[in-house]
Design a protein around this motif. Structure first.
Motif, PDB file in Angstrom:
ATOM      1  N   GLY A 110      37.596  55.880  44.118  1.00 55.53           N
ATOM      2  CA  GLY A 110      36.067  56.083  44.453  1.00 55.53           C
ATOM      3  C   GLY A 110      36.131  53.981  44.935  1.00 55.53           C
ATOM      4  O   GLY A 110      35.316  53.746  45.677  1.00 55.53           O
ATOM      5  N   LEU A 111      37.305  53.659  43.969  1.00 54.30           N
ATOM      6  CA  LEU A 111      37.122  52.282  44.279  1.00 54.30           C
ATOM      7  C   LEU A 111      37.548  52.014  45.722  1.00 54.30           C
ATOM      8  O   LEU A 111      37.142  50.816  46.558  1.00 54.30           O
ATOM      9  N   ARG A 112      38.611  52.616  46.142  1.00 52.11           N
ATOM     10  CA  ARG A 112      38.659  52.974  47.718  1.00 52.11           C
ATOM     11  C   ARG A 112      37.741  53.039  48.229  1.00 52.11           C
ATOM     12  O   ARG A 112      38.042  52.750  49.655  1.00 52.11           O
ATOM     13  N   PHE A 113      37.509  53.826  48.390  1.00 54.69           N
ATOM     14  CA  PHE A 113      35.896  54.294  49.300  1.00 54.69           C
ATOM     15  C   PHE A 113      35.116  53.101  49.202  1.00 54.69           C
ATOM     16  O   PHE A 113      34.433  53.363  50.873  1.00 54.69           O
ATOM     17  N   ILE A 114      34.693  52.397  48.585  1.00 59.36           N
ATOM     18  CA  ILE A 114      33.759  51.153  49.010  1.00 59.36           C
ATOM     19  C   ILE A 114      34.582  50.152  49.580  1.00 59.36           C
ATOM     20  O   ILE A 114      34.051  49.181  49.705  1.00 59.36           O
ATOM     21  N   GLY A 115      36.112  50.650  49.704  1.00 64.02           N
ATOM     22  CA  GLY A 115      36.993  48.739  49.490  1.00 64.02           C
ATOM     23  C   GLY A 115      36.393  48.424  49.127  1.00 64.02           C
ATOM     24  O   GLY A 115      37.327  46.937  49.380  1.00 64.02           O
ATOM     25  N   TYR A 116      36.789  48.226  47.776  1.00 62.26           N
ATOM     26  CA  TYR A 116      36.892  46.828  46.552  1.00 62.26           C
ATOM     27  C   TYR A 116      37.995  47.701  45.773  1.00 62.26           C
ATOM     28  O   TYR A 116      38.871  47.122  44.981  1.00 62.26           O
ATOM     29  N   GLY A 117      39.412  48.712  46.158  1.00 60.26           N
ATOM     30  CA  GLY A 117      40.476  49.090  44.879  1.00 60.26           C
ATOM     31  C   GLY A 117      41.182  48.344  45.890  1.00 60.26           C
ATOM     32  O   GLY A 117      41.996  48.134  47.239  1.00 60.26           O
ATOM     33  N   THR A 118      42.229  47.605  44.924  1.00 58.75           N
ATOM     34  CA  THR A 118      43.769  46.895  45.784  1.00 58.75           C
ATOM     35  C   THR A 118      44.689  47.331  45.463  1.00 58.75           C
ATOM     36  O   THR A 118      45.635  47.548  45.564  1.00 58.75           O
ATOM     37  N   ASP A 119      44.704  47.656  43.799  1.00 58.68           N
ATOM     38  CA  ASP A 119      45.811  48.547  43.442  1.00 58.68           C
ATOM     39  C   ASP A 119      45.408  49.132  41.762  1.00 58.68           C
ATOM     40  O   ASP A 119      45.192  49.191  40.927  1.00 58.68           O
ATOM     41  N   ALA A 120      46.710  50.400  42.356  1.00 59.28           N
ATOM     42  CA  ALA A 120      46.360  51.373  40.541  1.00 59.28           C
ATOM     43  C   ALA A 120      46.313  50.130  39.236  1.00 59.28           C
ATOM     44  O   ALA A 120      45.412  51.153  38.765  1.00 59.28           O
ATOM     45  N   THR A 121      46.662  49.482  39.370  1.00 61.20           N
ATOM     46  CA  THR A 121      47.192  49.031  37.644  1.00 61.20           C
ATOM     47  C   THR A 121      45.740  48.066  37.997  1.00 61.20           C
ATOM     48  O   THR A 121      45.951  47.236  36.734  1.00 61.20           O
ATOM     49  N   ALA A 122      45.315  47.750  39.044  1.00 58.13           N
ATOM     50  CA  ALA A 122      44.033  46.700  38.993  1.00 58.13           C
ATOM     51  C   ALA A 122      42.586  47.274  39.004  1.00 58.13           C
ATOM     52  O   ALA A 122      41.841  46.515  39.262  1.00 58.13           O
ATOM     53  N   THR A 123      42.861  48.212  37.843  1.00 62.27           N
ATOM     54  CA  THR A 123      41.501  49.050  38.242  1.00 62.27           C
ATOM     55  C   THR A 123      40.213  48.554  37.536  1.00 62.27           C
ATOM     56  O   THR A 123      38.861  48.146  38.431  1.00 62.27           O
TER      57      THR A 123
END
Length: 220
Positions: A110-123
């Motif tokens: 979901g974070l990647r979908f809105i453009g705010y996902g950076t890294d799986a360890t930084a949720t």
């Protein structure tokens, strides 16, 4: 409560996957007894921690003292100093459909979908940096994946049941598919409305999002 914990709890509540939602009373593990065996597998996985009640040969065992539980695998291991069951073994326990790790993967999608996902360890930091009006889009997109996973599970149940009609599995499958589509549509609307209001200055990448769907043991 952390941002991740709060969203995970909200998703579990919406799909009825709380720690007390699913209870298995007196699951009989007698078929796994051979007189010396001390490792036993429950039918379900993702066991709720400290929820088990193990009765071996009529005696209630104490967790950590007499046995341990691998909650991810649904595995009961009798302690070395405790006798292996010889006649009977039953277990009461609560379980959840999705592990926290799987739901975290869906939230990251979901974070990647809105453009705010950076890294799986930084949720946690990614969610903290997400505008409140977009967090709902993240949750909707995560739910989209949850319902798709539930549809897959239902389809597998339908195959395992050889098409038996005592439960309308096909109808349930279609319902989950529709819920998945509805949540994806809701996420799209929330995301696009936000960026339109912002003049699309922070428009996200619309690359395909990949997630790991949970795997399940066959019905036994």
């Amino acid at each position: 409560m952390s941002e991740v914990s709060e969203m995970t709890a909200s998703i579990r509540n919406l799909v009825d996957d709380l720690a007390t939602s699913k209870f298995i009373p007196r699951e009989d593990l007698g078929k796994q007894i051979n007189g010396t065996n001390k490792i036993f597998f429950l039918e379900k996985r993702n066991i709720v921690a400290s929820s088990t009640n193990v009765i071996s040969d009529g005696v209630t065992l104490t967790e950590t003292t007499n046995y341990t539980v691998n909650v991810a695998k649904g595995m009961i291991t009798i302690a070395p100093a405790t006798s292996a069951p010889s006649a009977s073994l039953t277990v009461d326990y609560y379980w959840q459909r999705f592990s926290d790790a799987v739901l975290l993967d869906f939230i990251n999608a979901g974070l990647r979908f809105i453009g705010y996902g950076t890294d799986a360890t930084a949720t946690e930091n990614d969610l903290l940096g997400t505008p409140e009006s977009l967090k709902e889009a993240v949750e909707h997109y995560a739910l989209h994946h949850v319902y798709n996973a539930l549809a897959t599970i239902t389809a597998d149940l339908y195959k395992a049941g050889a098409g038996k009609k005592n439960i309308d599995k096909d109808g349930i499958f279609k319902k989950y598919q529709q819920l998945a589509q509805d949540n994806e549509k809701g996420a799209l609307e929330l995301r696009d409305n936000y960026y339109k209001r912002q003049g699309r200055r922070e428009a996200p990448s619309f690359a395909q999002t990949h997630v790991k769907y949970p795997t399940y043991t066959p019905i036994r």
